[in-house]
Design a protein around this motif. Structure first.
Motif, PDB file in Angstrom:
ATOM      1  N   LEU A  69       0.885  -1.111  -0.223  1.00  0.00           N
ATOM      2  CA  LEU A  69      -0.061   0.106   0.009  1.00  0.00           C
ATOM      3  C   LEU A  69       0.739   1.133  -0.043  1.00  0.00           C
ATOM      4  N   ARG A  70       0.480   1.997  -0.902  1.00  0.00           N
ATOM      5  CA  ARG A  70       1.207   3.373  -1.122  1.00  0.00           C
ATOM      6  C   ARG A  70       0.202   4.523  -0.943  1.00  0.00           C
ATOM      7  N   ALA A  71       0.641   5.798  -0.916  1.00  0.00           N
ATOM      8  CA  ALA A  71      -0.312   6.886  -1.116  1.00  0.00           C
ATOM      9  C   ALA A  71      -0.476   7.132  -2.404  1.00  0.00           C
ATOM     10  N   SER A  72       0.042   6.101  -3.581  1.00  0.00           N
ATOM     11  CA  SER A  72      -0.494   6.373  -5.025  1.00  0.00           C
ATOM     12  C   SER A  72      -1.231   5.272  -5.350  1.00  0.00           C
ATOM     13  N   GLY A  73      -1.512   4.153  -4.459  1.00  0.00           N
ATOM     14  CA  GLY A  73      -2.735   3.203  -4.582  1.00  0.00           C
ATOM     15  C   GLY A  73      -1.889   1.898  -3.947  1.00  0.00           C
ATOM     16  N   CYS A  74      -2.475   0.833  -4.358  1.00  0.00           N
ATOM     17  CA  CYS A  74      -1.951  -0.390  -4.149  1.00  0.00           C
ATOM     18  C   CYS A  74      -1.191  -1.383  -5.266  1.00  0.00           C
ATOM     19  N   GLN A  75      -0.402  -2.279  -4.723  1.00  0.00           N
ATOM     20  CA  GLN A  75      -0.322  -3.349  -5.593  1.00  0.00           C
ATOM     21  C   GLN A  75      -0.329  -4.611  -5.022  1.00  0.00           C
ATOM     22  N   VAL A  76      -0.933  -5.680  -5.609  1.00  0.00           N
ATOM     23  CA  VAL A  76      -0.812  -6.939  -5.015  1.00  0.00           C
ATOM     24  C   VAL A  76      -0.271  -7.884  -6.119  1.00  0.00           C
ATOM     25  N   GLU A  77       0.507  -8.777  -5.452  1.00  0.00           N
ATOM     26  CA  GLU A  77       1.233  -9.878  -6.302  1.00  0.00           C
ATOM     27  C   GLU A  77       0.821 -11.300  -5.668  1.00  0.00           C
TER      28      GLU A  77
END
Length: 147
Positions: A69-77
């Protein structure tokens, strides 16, 4: 909030991993209110990645869910032990063999399966796959939406 909040969670390579992964992503997005990614879309796409890993990976080696989770959004792997690229996602990324039309890569509309990776491509900000030391990681990102 730090630049990145990350979770790495091993999951059993069974169908039970799908609702567990959905709940983990929902909880992560709820517990870090600075990230304004669409939780419903994140859950849906996570379920697709986990279901694919469960269905298309042999053996009983656990899969791994990675949520950033980042301020710019999320990444899921989702990491699994199979080094082969994931179906249509790999084929579209490589544009298929010479002479392949996009229609040739589309699933049969009469089949129950085969649309998950297309859904991931359509609803995510970005998606892809990469090799890992033990197989591959298939991922998607969702950009943050305005608060």
């Amino acid at each position: 909030m730090p630049d990145v909040s990350a979770w790495r969670i091993p999951l059993p390579r069974t169908p039970a991993a799908v609702p567990i992964a959905r709940a983990l992503v929902r909880t992560a997005l709820t517990d870090v209110p600075v990230v304004h990614a669409d939780s419903d879309t994140a859950e849906l796409l996570t379920a697709e990645l986990v279901a694919n890993a469960v269905e298309h990976t042999a053996g009983d080696t656990p899969i791994e869910l990675v949520v950033e989770l980042r301020a710019s959004g999320c990444q899921v792997e989702v990491h699994d032990g199979d080094p082969r690229p994931p179906g249509v996602l790999g084929a579209i990324a490589a544009q298929g063999p010479p002479g392949t039309r996009l229609d040739d890569l589309m699933p049969d509309p009469w089949q129950e399966h085969g649309r998950g990776l297309l859904l991931i491509r359509a609803l995510s900000s970005a998606c892809g796959h990469r090799p890992t030391a033990d197989g591959k990681a298939v991922w998607f990102t969702l950009a943050a939406r305005p608060a």
